[in-house]
Design a protein around this motif. Sequence first.
Motif, mmCIF file in Angstrom:
data_model
loop_
_atom_site.group_PDB
_atom_site.id
_atom_site.type_symbol
_atom_site.label_atom_id
_atom_site.label_comp_id
_atom_site.label_asym_id
_atom_site.label_seq_id
_atom_site.Cartn_x
_atom_site.Cartn_y
_atom_site.Cartn_z
ATOM 1 N N GLY A 101 0.788 -1.227 0.000
ATOM 2 C CA GLY A 101 0.000 0.000 0.000
ATOM 3 C C GLY A 101 0.819 1.276 0.000
ATOM 4 O O GLY A 101 0.251 2.371 0.059
ATOM 5 N N SER A 102 2.137 1.179 -0.091
ATOM 6 C CA SER A 102 2.983 2.371 -0.022
ATOM 7 C C SER A 102 3.457 2.788 -1.405
ATOM 8 O O SER A 102 3.358 2.034 -2.374
ATOM 9 C CB SER A 102 4.190 2.118 0.885
ATOM 10 N N ALA A 103 4.001 4.009 -1.481
ATOM 11 C CA ALA A 103 4.536 4.538 -2.735
ATOM 12 C C ALA A 103 5.903 5.157 -2.468
ATOM 13 O O ALA A 103 6.133 5.767 -1.416
ATOM 14 C CB ALA A 103 3.597 5.578 -3.331
ATOM 15 N N PHE A 104 6.792 5.009 -3.428
ATOM 16 C CA PHE A 104 8.144 5.569 -3.354
ATOM 17 C C PHE A 104 8.361 6.331 -4.654
ATOM 18 O O PHE A 104 8.259 5.757 -5.740
ATOM 19 C CB PHE A 104 9.158 4.439 -3.195
ATOM 20 N N VAL A 105 8.646 7.625 -4.547
ATOM 21 C CA VAL A 105 8.659 8.501 -5.716
ATOM 22 C C VAL A 105 10.037 9.125 -5.901
ATOM 23 O O VAL A 105 10.523 9.862 -5.030
ATOM 24 C CB VAL A 105 7.606 9.618 -5.578
ATOM 25 N N LEU A 106 10.654 8.857 -7.048
ATOM 26 C CA LEU A 106 11.891 9.515 -7.450
ATOM 27 C C LEU A 106 11.524 10.660 -8.391
ATOM 28 O O LEU A 106 10.658 10.499 -9.255
ATOM 29 C CB LEU A 106 12.818 8.532 -8.161
ATOM 30 N N LEU A 107 12.184 11.798 -8.235
ATOM 31 C CA LEU A 107 11.860 12.944 -9.093
ATOM 32 C C LEU A 107 13.096 13.817 -9.295
ATOM 33 O O LEU A 107 14.108 13.654 -8.622
ATOM 34 C CB LEU A 107 10.703 13.758 -8.501
ATOM 35 N N THR A 108 12.987 14.736 -10.255
ATOM 36 C CA THR A 108 14.056 15.708 -10.486
ATOM 37 C C THR A 108 13.623 17.069 -9.958
ATOM 38 O O THR A 108 12.432 17.304 -9.707
ATOM 39 C CB THR A 108 14.409 15.796 -11.983
ATOM 40 N N ASP A 109 14.589 17.973 -9.802
ATOM 41 C CA ASP A 109 14.253 19.248 -9.159
ATOM 42 C C ASP A 109 13.327 20.120 -9.990
ATOM 43 O O ASP A 109 12.714 21.046 -9.462
ATOM 44 C CB ASP A 109 15.514 20.017 -8.771
ATOM 45 N N GLY A 110 13.192 19.841 -11.304
ATOM 46 C CA GLY A 110 12.250 20.592 -12.112
ATOM 47 C C GLY A 110 10.807 20.397 -11.681
ATOM 48 O O GLY A 110 9.943 21.221 -11.979
ATOM 49 N N VAL A 111 10.528 19.319 -10.934
ATOM 50 C CA VAL A 111 9.177 19.059 -10.433
ATOM 51 C C VAL A 111 8.875 19.916 -9.212
ATOM 52 O O VAL A 111 7.725 20.289 -8.980
ATOM 53 C CB VAL A 111 9.014 17.562 -10.070
ATOM 54 N N VAL A 112 9.894 20.255 -8.439
ATOM 55 C CA VAL A 112 9.649 20.833 -7.117
ATOM 56 C C VAL A 112 10.316 22.174 -6.875
ATOM 57 O O VAL A 112 10.179 22.743 -5.787
ATOM 58 C CB VAL A 112 10.113 19.850 -6.014
ATOM 59 N N GLU A 113 11.027 22.707 -7.853
ATOM 60 C CA GLU A 113 11.752 23.954 -7.619
ATOM 61 C C GLU A 113 11.610 24.879 -8.819
ATOM 62 O O GLU A 113 11.637 24.431 -9.966
ATOM 63 C CB GLU A 113 13.229 23.660 -7.362
ATOM 64 N N GLY A 114 11.454 26.174 -8.558
ATOM 65 C CA GLY A 114 11.337 27.161 -9.623
ATOM 66 C C GLY A 114 12.031 28.454 -9.247
ATOM 67 O O GLY A 114 12.598 28.572 -8.150
ATOM 68 N N PRO A 115 11.992 29.454 -10.140
ATOM 69 C CA PRO A 115 12.684 30.727 -9.884
ATOM 70 C C PRO A 115 12.286 31.381 -8.570
ATOM 71 O O PRO A 115 13.106 31.989 -7.899
ATOM 72 C CB PRO A 115 12.267 31.583 -11.079
ATOM 73 N N SER A 116 11.021 31.291 -8.201
ATOM 74 C CA SER A 116 10.565 31.877 -6.938
ATOM 75 C C SER A 116 9.817 30.851 -6.100
ATOM 76 O O SER A 116 8.953 31.198 -5.297
ATOM 77 C CB SER A 116 9.667 33.098 -7.217
ATOM 78 N N TYR A 117 10.160 29.580 -6.289
ATOM 79 C CA TYR A 117 9.473 28.496 -5.589
ATOM 80 C C TYR A 117 10.538 27.633 -4.929
ATOM 81 O O TYR A 117 11.222 26.855 -5.597
ATOM 82 C CB TYR A 117 8.651 27.683 -6.585
ATOM 83 N N PRO A 118 10.719 27.740 -3.597
ATOM 84 C CA PRO A 118 11.793 27.031 -2.914
ATOM 85 C C PRO A 118 11.642 25.513 -3.014
ATOM 86 O O PRO A 118 10.526 24.976 -3.071
ATOM 87 C CB PRO A 118 11.662 27.499 -1.459
#
Length: 277
Positions: free
Chosen positions: A205-222
């Motif tokens: 029932g669990s999930a493990f998520v690999l991602l790159t920083d383009g998913v979570v970071e932007g010019p004004s988004y920490p």
Amino acid sequence: MNRRRPPHSASAEELLTTLQHLTSRARREVEVHQARVELAQALQREMLPSTLPALPGLQAAARYTPARSGLDIGGDWYDGFRLPDGSLAFAIGDVQGHDVEAAAFMGQVRIAMRALAVTASDPGEVVRRTNDLLLSVDSGLLATCTFVRLDPRTLELQSARAGHVGAVWATADGRSGVTEDEGGLPLGIQSGEEYPVTTRRLAPGSAFVLLTDGVVEGPSYPLDEGLDAVVQLVRSRVGDSADELADAILRTAARTGHEDDAAVLVLRHEAYPAAAG
């Protein structure tokens, strides 16, 4: 005594000829640029796997979206393949740059990891040997990555990280967070760098998520704010399929205002029904 020459008035024919020359040159430049874009996009499509390995009870899904600058491509990548011993390997990474060179280097990293994983003892050795191999070709580029090996019998995950953003996880009982595994420097910086291995189990029932920083970071988004948003999303939708989760996570990238490319890879353990008494 010098006399000023009267200003020349261009005829309609001259103006038309000049305009035609400018239009023709602009058209050629657009065609050359478009050809480069199409070539780069085709190169990147060929570099990413068309399918990911899976097991009964295990779902795997990945998504990629290109950069909004440069040649509309980038160095983000993911991979998944089966090893000779039956275990599954998954990887995600980010090469600096948004051009054909970045896409080609991404292909080198991916191919190197596939080849080295066959004989390496664990993910740390895969990443270490990949780093040393890339340094030997002296490309001048850097890459971050996370490499994971999954045991098909126990669904135990071994992972090693090279300067890459942490993974997001959530369990069926409502727990969630971002991994804080010890890692090494990005690939391409220092020869002989060591990459510690972290072991965890993918619970039902669990999930493990690999991602790159383009998913979570932007010019004004920490970065921390972006990771927290993905943690909340995965926790609230941990019962969704891996495909649904991957789509939802990638949509969150829009709020970052990023111009980088983005990739996400989801591993989800389906909850098995309780055995009859």
